[in-house]
Design a protein around this motif. Structure first.
Motif, mmCIF file in Angstrom:
data_model
loop_
_atom_site.group_PDB
_atom_site.id
_atom_site.type_symbol
_atom_site.label_atom_id
_atom_site.label_comp_id
_atom_site.label_asym_id
_atom_site.label_seq_id
_atom_site.Cartn_x
_atom_site.Cartn_y
_atom_site.Cartn_z
ATOM 1 N N THR A 26 0.795 -1.164 -0.108
ATOM 2 C CA THR A 26 0.251 -0.055 -0.016
ATOM 3 C C THR A 26 0.878 1.399 -0.009
ATOM 4 O OG1 THR A 26 -1.972 0.974 1.235
ATOM 5 C CG2 THR A 26 -0.173 0.352 2.587
ATOM 6 N N ALA A 27 0.295 2.260 -0.448
ATOM 7 C CA ALA A 27 1.059 3.750 -0.316
ATOM 8 C C ALA A 27 0.331 4.754 0.825
ATOM 9 C CB ALA A 27 1.051 4.168 -1.848
ATOM 10 N N VAL A 28 1.073 5.616 1.287
ATOM 11 C CA VAL A 28 0.365 6.530 2.005
ATOM 12 C C VAL A 28 1.004 7.914 1.510
ATOM 13 C CG1 VAL A 28 0.618 5.132 3.858
ATOM 14 C CG2 VAL A 28 2.531 6.496 3.742
ATOM 15 N N GLY A 67 -2.687 -8.951 4.887
ATOM 16 C CA GLY A 67 -3.139 -7.754 3.918
ATOM 17 C C GLY A 67 -2.857 -6.447 4.738
ATOM 18 N N ILE A 68 -2.678 -5.484 3.976
ATOM 19 C CA ILE A 68 -2.250 -4.092 4.387
ATOM 20 C C ILE A 68 -3.095 -2.909 3.596
ATOM 21 C CG2 ILE A 68 -0.301 -3.757 3.064
ATOM 22 C CD1 ILE A 68 0.983 -1.943 5.453
ATOM 23 N N THR A 69 -3.452 -1.817 4.029
ATOM 24 C CA THR A 69 -4.222 -0.775 3.434
ATOM 25 C C THR A 69 -4.144 0.487 4.205
ATOM 26 O OG1 THR A 69 -6.093 -0.244 2.137
ATOM 27 C CG2 THR A 69 -6.574 -1.254 4.292
ATOM 28 N N THR A 70 -4.869 1.489 3.619
ATOM 29 C CA THR A 70 -4.799 2.787 4.205
ATOM 30 C C THR A 70 -6.312 3.129 4.226
ATOM 31 O OG1 THR A 70 -4.469 4.092 2.177
ATOM 32 C CG2 THR A 70 -2.592 3.383 3.444
ATOM 33 N N ASP A 71 -6.462 4.355 5.167
ATOM 34 C CA ASP A 71 -7.882 4.885 5.083
ATOM 35 C C ASP A 71 -7.979 5.775 3.889
ATOM 36 O OD1 ASP A 71 -7.663 7.552 7.507
ATOM 37 O OD2 ASP A 71 -6.386 6.824 6.089
ATOM 38 N N ILE A 72 -8.940 6.497 3.608
ATOM 39 C CA ILE A 72 -9.349 7.576 2.527
ATOM 40 C C ILE A 72 -8.176 8.647 2.583
ATOM 41 C CG2 ILE A 72 -10.956 8.838 3.621
ATOM 42 C CD1 ILE A 72 -12.563 8.738 0.913
ATOM 43 N N THR A 73 -7.871 8.934 3.589
ATOM 44 C CA THR A 73 -6.837 10.216 3.832
ATOM 45 C C THR A 73 -5.357 9.684 3.501
ATOM 46 O OG1 THR A 73 -6.415 9.741 5.980
ATOM 47 C CG2 THR A 73 -8.298 11.112 5.561
ATOM 48 N N LEU A 112 -2.614 3.400 8.690
ATOM 49 C CA LEU A 112 -2.232 2.041 8.260
ATOM 50 C C LEU A 112 -3.372 1.085 8.823
ATOM 51 C CD1 LEU A 112 1.487 1.649 7.997
ATOM 52 C CD2 LEU A 112 0.071 1.842 6.124
ATOM 53 N N TYR A 113 -3.662 0.061 8.084
ATOM 54 C CA TYR A 113 -4.473 -1.100 8.704
ATOM 55 C C TYR A 113 -3.841 -2.397 8.263
ATOM 56 C CZ TYR A 113 -8.276 2.205 9.681
ATOM 57 O OH TYR A 113 -8.956 3.354 9.983
ATOM 58 N N PHE A 114 -3.593 -3.245 9.214
ATOM 59 C CA PHE A 114 -2.947 -4.481 8.902
ATOM 60 C C PHE A 114 -3.995 -5.427 9.363
ATOM 61 C CE2 PHE A 114 0.994 -2.465 8.897
ATOM 62 C CZ PHE A 114 0.933 -1.390 10.125
ATOM 63 N N GLU A 145 -11.248 -16.074 9.145
ATOM 64 C CA GLU A 145 -9.931 -16.330 8.198
ATOM 65 C C GLU A 145 -10.019 -15.241 7.220
ATOM 66 O OE1 GLU A 145 -8.787 -20.199 7.644
ATOM 67 O OE2 GLU A 145 -7.216 -19.637 6.069
ATOM 68 N N SER A 146 -9.164 -14.069 7.338
ATOM 69 C CA SER A 146 -9.083 -12.803 6.170
ATOM 70 C C SER A 146 -7.999 -12.638 5.984
ATOM 71 C CB SER A 146 -10.024 -11.731 6.947
ATOM 72 O OG SER A 146 -11.196 -11.798 7.300
ATOM 73 N N LYS A 147 -7.713 -12.364 4.526
ATOM 74 C CA LYS A 147 -6.366 -12.013 4.127
ATOM 75 C C LYS A 147 -6.236 -10.734 3.496
ATOM 76 C CE LYS A 147 -5.884 -17.068 3.030
ATOM 77 N NZ LYS A 147 -5.628 -18.080 2.083
ATOM 78 N N PHE A 148 -7.304 -10.084 3.409
ATOM 79 C CA PHE A 148 -6.962 -8.456 2.864
ATOM 80 C C PHE A 148 -7.971 -7.801 3.556
ATOM 81 C CE2 PHE A 148 -4.051 -9.210 -0.549
ATOM 82 C CZ PHE A 148 -4.094 -10.511 -0.912
ATOM 83 N N VAL A 149 -7.980 -6.537 3.504
ATOM 84 C CA VAL A 149 -8.510 -5.622 4.334
ATOM 85 C C VAL A 149 -8.795 -4.058 3.275
ATOM 86 C CG1 VAL A 149 -6.810 -4.479 5.506
ATOM 87 C CG2 VAL A 149 -8.832 -4.365 6.466
#
Length: 672
Positions: free
Chosen positions: A441-443, A486-492, A496-498, A549-553
């Motif tokens: 992901t990118a921030v 999995g890793i992502t960011t919020d709308i801003t 970070l969310y892992f 059992e989750s792999k992405f978010v």
């Protein structure tokens, strides 16, 4: 004779109106034809939330941006040519000012185009008397400064190396050298004249044609004005149609909402008395049952007593109540109410299938329909199977995919130990090595050090630059993520969310019972742990643990966490602020709205949810209602893994797909 002030050209024509600096990659705006630097146009769009307004006349050029982006706008050839001309002139002026005659160090007044050197008048006179140089062409310094080199020097013959072109064959209409006139252009049917004579004839014809071109310029101006007027009329018509369609759609929404409120109130009024009555009966029965249990309990405790007076006490204290309960009819029949049904308005439903309306062209011969509500939503525009420059490799076991911006994206090519970078138009840009990357992901960061890319590999979190330079690594296993995925960011793009797999069942905040999930037979009960915090913070991370059992978010604009349970075929939504369960949707199956092995999730600018599962990619409304399937059967997607979507319209959806043999693909879909 008028002279050209080169500094005026530089100041008036070669400076960008936005940055007031010299043009870099000058681009022509499609609507107003003003010229602006390519980087300035990108900056204008970013600062104006996607709007492209001309910095000179403020006209909006947003709707005319090509699909391929700003880089596809036409280059300004005129500006580029002027830059070249001014550059040559300045270099020559500097040379003239700094250098003197190459032979005697006196002030240079002339320039020999053959010898490529400046000379003074005395040396020039001697130069033209020497046998080997008497035919050399010498021009004034002023002419040298204002004329391109290729026009000053005599042209050489392309067929006879070193021979200058001095003649012109009028029969073949081509300049020739002396050897050409004797070999290639000999005979009575070849008419030769000197180059100067031919140029004089050509010059008069060119000037005549140039005069005709000059006469055309006013006509072109009138045509351009007419084109602009027609374009403005089309833009106005488009705006009117936009407003008409939006007004009708808004009115339909309001009518449906009003009808919904009336029907819901009717339902409430119909059931409220019946439900209230039943609740009173239930409360009365609960009171009577509790009282009966107490009396029976007291009696059971006293009947073994050897004191006979307990009988009189029980009769006096509870005798009447026991008699009343004994005489009460408790074998009550199940209440029966008349069935209440809802009958939808089929006329309205059929009308809604036609949409808000139709868009047609009124033609003298026929009425042509332009749009249909049943058209496809997305189409596949590109499939990437192999990648690289010199050593191309087949994509293998691809995992996470993320957008750096709306123009480029990264893919974790886990099977090849690398991260790939492409434009959203499927143009390869670069790659860097990374051992077993799982998600990326990118921030947004203001740090001068960069490091705006985060990659997980099942063990660690790595922060690196967009070219793969590693800034630091962090062990996430110690954060109770036994396998960070999995890793992502919020709308801003500031948090970070892992998401990762945990086996610590005791820490589960939510269970299968809480979420009314279907039971899944498994020897191992796994929990999913979501960690999230500001991307610069490693200590104050919050946790959200639940049985799945989750792999992405993914995270939507309401700060809700969205993930898919691969075992149960369900998508789960949680509130990140309160860390509470919000809703879920989907079930195991192959129909629309169902999933087999769901993995990647993403949200678009409308908070619509995109889910990857075996054999298909589907889009849902923010509340989980099925909207449509993005891919087609003919795409043959074995296991879509991860997905991301652009904010800029038309939307592009980029997904990674793993094939049965372990190889993979990157597929790009574009909104119609």
């Amino acid at each position: 004779m008028a002279t050209i002030n080169i500094s005026d050209i530089d100041e008036k024509f070669l400076q960008c109106p936005n940055c007031s600096k010299g043009f870099v990659k000058p681009k022509i705006l499609p609507r107003c034809n003003h010229t602006v630097c390519e980087e300035c146009l990108v900056d204008i769009i970013q600062k104006n939330r996607g709007k492209l307004r001309c910095p000179v006349c403020c006209l909006d050029n947003t709707s005319l941006i090509p699909d391929d982006g700003i880089s596809s706008l036409p280059d300004s050839k005129i500006v580029s040519s002027l830059q070249d001309f001014v550059g040559i002139h300045k270099s020559r002026v500097n040379t003239t000012l700094l250098e003197k005659c190459r032979l005697c160090e006196k002030e240079a007044k002339g320039y020999c185009v053959i010898c490529d050197q400046l000379i003074c008048p005395g040396c020039q006179e001697a130069h033209l008397k020497i046998t080997t140089t008497k035919d050399h062409k010498v021009v004034s310094v002023a002419e040298y400064q204002t004329t391109p080199t290729e026009l000053l020097r005599p042209a050489n013959c392309p067929h006879h190396n070193g021979k200058q072109i001095q003649m012109y064959c009028e029969s073949c209409e081509v300049p020739v050298c002396s050897e050409c006139s004797l070999i290639l252009h000999q005979g009575d049917h070849h008419k030769h004249v000197t180059l100067k004579t031919a140029a004089k004839k050509k010059k008069s014809k060119i000037f005549e044609t140039m005069a005709q071109v000059k006469e055309k310029i006013p006509e072109m101006k009138i045509a351009r004005v007419n084109f602009n007027m027609t374009k403005d009329k089309l833009l106005y018509d488009r705006t009117v149609l936009y407003k008409q369609i939006k007004t009708i759609a808004d009115n339909m929404k309001k009518d449906i909402e009003r009808a919904e409120c009336i029907l819901l109130q009717d339902v409430q009024n119909h059931f409220v008395d019946k439900i209230d009555g039943l609740e009173k009966d239930i409360a009365r029965m609960d009171t009577m049952m509790e009282y009966s249990k107490n009396i029976v309990s007291i009696g059971d405790n006293m009947k073994w007593s050897e004191i006979d007076t307990w009988v009189f006490f029980l009769e006096k204290q509870y005798g009447k109540q026991m008699q009343d309960i004994a005489n009460t009819e408790t074998r009550l029949p199940v209440p029966v109410f008349q069935s209440t049904e809802f009958h939808p308005n089929n006329d309205l439903a059929s009308k809604m299938k036609e949409g808000v309306g139709k868009l047609t062209i009124s033609d003298p011969q026929e009425t042509i329909q332009l749009s249909s509500i049943n058209r496809k939503q997305f189409k596949r525009i590109k499939t990437i199977e192999s990648s690289g420059t010199l050593n191309r490799k087949r994509v293998k076991q691809p995992r996470g995919v993320t957008l750096l911006d709306d123009d480029s994206f990264y893919v974790a090519d886990m099977g090849n130990d690398r991260v790939l970078k492409y434009t959203t138009h499927a143009k390869y840009q670069m790659e860097f090595q990374f051992v077993k990357p799982y998600d990326i992901t990118a921030v947004d960061t203001d740090s001068s050090l960069g490091g705006n890319i985060f990659v997980t590999d099942g063990k660690e979190l790595t922060r690196c630059s967009d070219t793969g330079v590693v800034y630091y690594k962090e062990d996430l296993v110690s954060e109770k993520l036994l396998q960070p995925l999995g890793i992502t960011t919020d709308i801003t793009k500031k948090y970070l969310y892992f998401v990762g797999i945990s086996k610590e069942e005791s820490e589960s905040h939510f269970t299968a019972t809480d979420l009314t999930w279907p039971d899944v037979k498994s020897n191992t009960k796994r929990n999913t742990n979501v960690l999230f915090s500001d991307f610069g913070s490693r200590k104050d991370r919050k946790q959200l643990i639940f049985e799945a059992e989750s792999k992405f978010v993914a995270v939507n604009s309401k700060n809700q966490i969205i993930t898919a349970d691969t075992r149960r075929g369900t998508v789960l939504i949680f509130d990140a602020k309160d860390r509470r369960f919000v809703s879920s949707f989907g079930s195991q199956g192959k129909n629309n709205g169902q999933f087999i092995n769901p993995m990647g999730v993403a949200v678009n600018s409308k908070d619509e949810i995109i889910v990857c599962s075996k054999g298909r990619i589907q889009m849902f409304s923010p509340d989980g209602s099925f909207l449509f399937r993005i891919d087609r059967d003919e795409d043959k997607l074995h296991q879509p893994v991860a997905v991301c979507v652009t904010k800029k319209l038309p939307q592009r959806i980029i997904a990674t797909v793993e094939d049965e043999d372990g190889n993979g693909r990157i597929v790009i879909y574009k909104e119609n």
